[in-house]
Design a protein around this motif. Structure first.
Motif, mmCIF file in Angstrom:
data_model
loop_
_atom_site.group_PDB
_atom_site.id
_atom_site.type_symbol
_atom_site.label_atom_id
_atom_site.label_comp_id
_atom_site.label_asym_id
_atom_site.label_seq_id
_atom_site.Cartn_x
_atom_site.Cartn_y
_atom_site.Cartn_z
ATOM 1 N N VAL A 1 56.230 75.000 33.911
ATOM 2 C CA VAL A 1 57.249 75.227 34.699
ATOM 3 C C VAL A 1 58.578 75.372 33.903
ATOM 4 C CG1 VAL A 1 57.518 73.167 35.718
ATOM 5 C CG2 VAL A 1 58.733 75.207 36.827
ATOM 6 N N PHE A 2 59.512 76.180 33.616
ATOM 7 C CA PHE A 2 60.398 76.195 32.687
ATOM 8 C C PHE A 2 61.868 76.091 33.498
ATOM 9 C CE2 PHE A 2 63.857 78.632 30.292
ATOM 10 C CZ PHE A 2 63.721 77.877 29.136
ATOM 11 N N ASP A 3 62.478 75.105 33.078
ATOM 12 C CA ASP A 3 63.915 74.631 33.624
ATOM 13 C C ASP A 3 64.770 75.570 32.588
ATOM 14 O OD1 ASP A 3 65.772 73.579 34.931
ATOM 15 O OD2 ASP A 3 65.805 71.889 33.805
ATOM 16 N N LEU A 4 65.712 76.177 33.351
ATOM 17 C CA LEU A 4 66.815 77.007 32.874
ATOM 18 C C LEU A 4 67.953 76.060 32.036
ATOM 19 C CD1 LEU A 4 67.112 79.385 35.770
ATOM 20 C CD2 LEU A 4 65.554 79.719 33.686
ATOM 21 N N HIS A 5 67.599 75.486 31.229
ATOM 22 C CA HIS A 5 68.401 74.444 30.580
ATOM 23 C C HIS A 5 69.246 75.125 29.270
ATOM 24 C CE1 HIS A 5 65.424 73.665 27.664
ATOM 25 N NE2 HIS A 5 64.367 73.670 28.431
ATOM 26 N N SER A 6 68.335 76.145 28.448
ATOM 27 C CA SER A 6 69.123 76.695 27.453
ATOM 28 C C SER A 6 68.383 78.083 26.899
ATOM 29 C CB SER A 6 69.056 75.658 26.002
ATOM 30 O OG SER A 6 67.717 75.216 25.897
ATOM 31 N N LEU A 7 69.077 78.587 26.181
ATOM 32 C CA LEU A 7 68.433 79.733 25.562
ATOM 33 C C LEU A 7 67.343 79.492 24.366
ATOM 34 C CD1 LEU A 7 71.477 82.179 25.359
ATOM 35 C CD2 LEU A 7 69.464 82.723 26.638
ATOM 36 N N GLY B 1 47.190 84.550 32.793
ATOM 37 C CA GLY B 1 48.123 84.153 33.698
ATOM 38 C C GLY B 1 49.122 85.640 34.054
ATOM 39 N N LYS B 2 49.397 85.459 35.395
ATOM 40 C CA LYS B 2 50.018 86.701 36.067
ATOM 41 C C LYS B 2 51.646 86.523 36.090
ATOM 42 C CE LYS B 2 46.277 88.429 36.809
ATOM 43 N NZ LYS B 2 45.377 87.804 36.236
ATOM 44 N N ALA B 3 52.126 85.306 36.224
ATOM 45 C CA ALA B 3 53.332 85.075 36.477
ATOM 46 C C ALA B 3 53.773 83.521 36.040
ATOM 47 C CB ALA B 3 53.747 85.054 37.845
ATOM 48 N N ALA B 4 55.177 83.630 35.267
ATOM 49 C CA ALA B 4 55.643 82.303 34.899
ATOM 50 C C ALA B 4 56.749 81.859 35.885
ATOM 51 C CB ALA B 4 56.371 82.651 33.474
ATOM 52 N N LEU B 5 56.630 80.516 36.119
ATOM 53 C CA LEU B 5 57.651 79.961 37.095
ATOM 54 C C LEU B 5 58.776 79.317 36.417
ATOM 55 C CD1 LEU B 5 57.940 79.171 39.962
ATOM 56 C CD2 LEU B 5 56.485 76.959 39.530
ATOM 57 N N ALA B 6 59.878 79.573 37.041
ATOM 58 C CA ALA B 6 61.294 78.948 36.517
ATOM 59 C C ALA B 6 61.946 78.028 37.614
ATOM 60 C CB ALA B 6 62.225 79.867 36.074
ATOM 61 N N ILE B 7 62.595 77.091 37.211
ATOM 62 C CA ILE B 7 63.562 76.291 38.272
ATOM 63 C C ILE B 7 64.901 76.184 37.498
ATOM 64 C CG2 ILE B 7 61.473 75.110 39.175
ATOM 65 C CD1 ILE B 7 62.211 72.539 37.559
ATOM 66 N N ASN B 8 65.722 75.809 38.536
ATOM 67 C CA ASN B 8 67.059 75.682 37.926
ATOM 68 C C ASN B 8 67.494 74.102 38.491
ATOM 69 O OD1 ASN B 8 69.706 75.625 36.430
ATOM 70 N ND2 ASN B 8 70.647 76.647 38.466
ATOM 71 N N TYR B 9 66.759 73.251 37.475
ATOM 72 C CA TYR B 9 66.947 72.017 38.143
ATOM 73 C C TYR B 9 68.087 71.306 37.401
ATOM 74 C CZ TYR B 9 65.805 67.151 39.584
ATOM 75 O OH TYR B 9 65.960 66.164 40.183
ATOM 76 N N ARG C 1 76.428 78.395 36.819
ATOM 77 C CA ARG C 1 75.664 79.519 37.319
ATOM 78 C C ARG C 1 75.454 80.796 36.290
ATOM 79 N NH1 ARG C 1 73.249 78.570 41.898
ATOM 80 N NH2 ARG C 1 73.038 80.482 42.370
ATOM 81 N N GLY C 2 76.658 80.894 35.585
ATOM 82 C CA GLY C 2 76.553 82.106 34.589
ATOM 83 C C GLY C 2 75.726 81.863 33.731
ATOM 84 N N GLU C 3 75.754 80.647 33.099
ATOM 85 C CA GLU C 3 74.823 80.318 32.042
ATOM 86 C C GLU C 3 73.230 80.435 32.546
ATOM 87 O OE1 GLU C 3 74.575 77.108 28.425
ATOM 88 O OE2 GLU C 3 74.837 76.421 30.411
ATOM 89 N N ALA C 4 72.989 79.901 33.621
ATOM 90 C CA ALA C 4 71.639 79.747 34.095
ATOM 91 C C ALA C 4 71.048 81.277 34.512
ATOM 92 C CB ALA C 4 71.827 79.150 35.504
#
Length: 265
Positions: free
Chosen positions: A71-77, A95-103, A108-111
């Protein structure tokens, strides 16, 4: 349409991927999720390159589908770039889909920019992307998740989990306020309502109840959620694991609980 049932990685807590994949298959699940992005919540579930060949052989032997890569947290490019070889590995395993979270990202613009870059990276390997709103994170509610997806401009779906929906103060009625086509994966678990204070910090990743064992309005939840998307079970329980229950025993129990709830619906 027959709904695909998935045993999601967190349910088996500290279990190595080869064991988890085989347990899911032997318990009759159509699919499983694999944890590919470090750090994992527990030491063992992380799928590393050293385990890829063994996991590929088990997947081929059992015919099970890998439905989600976690699971990928939206912390940085920069994190997106680090994730590329891991996404490629997950794609090689079907794999069919990758899961992301914004923890962690309050901007919000950067995320949104990072989510767009992650979705583009995933698509480069033939993977869809789903965003899961998580209670306690920076995108907690269905509305916040939908807004972040809109801002990103990317083709991203939502992973809908009743734990995060309810623990973030939401309700089943919130599902009517967003485009149902956004919801592309649904998870099941249960819990007490209201949430006891003493489990607030640990429930999500350490000790959830099986569907039907708590107070969540799961019948209403499943009736309101799309029925043409995969349904996973995410019910971690260190308690069950610490009693010595095998991964297969836990997978069998999880499947039985899912079937009971689905029969009621």
């Amino acid at each position: 349409m027959t709904r695909k049932l998935s045993l999601d990685s967190l349910t088996l807590t500290d279990t190595a991927p080869p064991v988890a994949i085989r347990a899911a298959a032997e318990a009759g699940f159509d699919a499983c999720s694999l944890w590919i992005i470090p750090p994992p919540l527990f030491p063992s579930p992380l799928l590393t390159p050293a385990l890829e060949r063994e996991c590929a052989a088990i997947i081929a032997d059992t015919g099970i589908e890998v439905i989600a890569l976690e699971v990928f947290d939206l912390h940085s490019l920069a994190g997106v770039e680090d994730a590329r070889p891991l996404l490629e590995m997950g794609a090689r395993l079907g794999g069919k889909a990758a899961l992301a979270i914004n923890y962690s990202n309050a901007d919000r613009g950067e995320a949104a920019e990072i989510l767009a870059a992650f979705a583009e990276a995933a698509a480069g390997f033939g993977l869809a992307t789903n965003l899961e709103p998580v209670a306690g994170g920076k995108s907690q509610t269905l509305a916040e998740a939908a807004d972040l997806i809109r801002r990103s401009g990317a083709d991203v779906g939502i992973c809908l989990d009743p734990h995060h929906l309810l623990r973030a103060g939401g309700s089943v009625a919130d599902l009517a306020a967003i485009d149902p086509a956004l919801i592309r994966y649904v998870q099941l678990c249960d819990g007490p309502v209201p949430q006891p204070a003493d489990i607030a910090m640990t429930e999500a990743v350490c000790e959830r109840l099986y569907p039907g064992d708590g107070d969540f309005p799961l019948t209403a939840f499943l009736k309101a959620a799309p029925r043409n998307v995969p349904l996973g079970i995410e019910c971690p329980s260190l308690g069950r694991a610490q009693t010595g229950m095998s991964a297969l025993d836990q997978a069998n129990e999880a499947m039985a609980k899912m079937k009971q709830v689905l029969a009621a619906v």
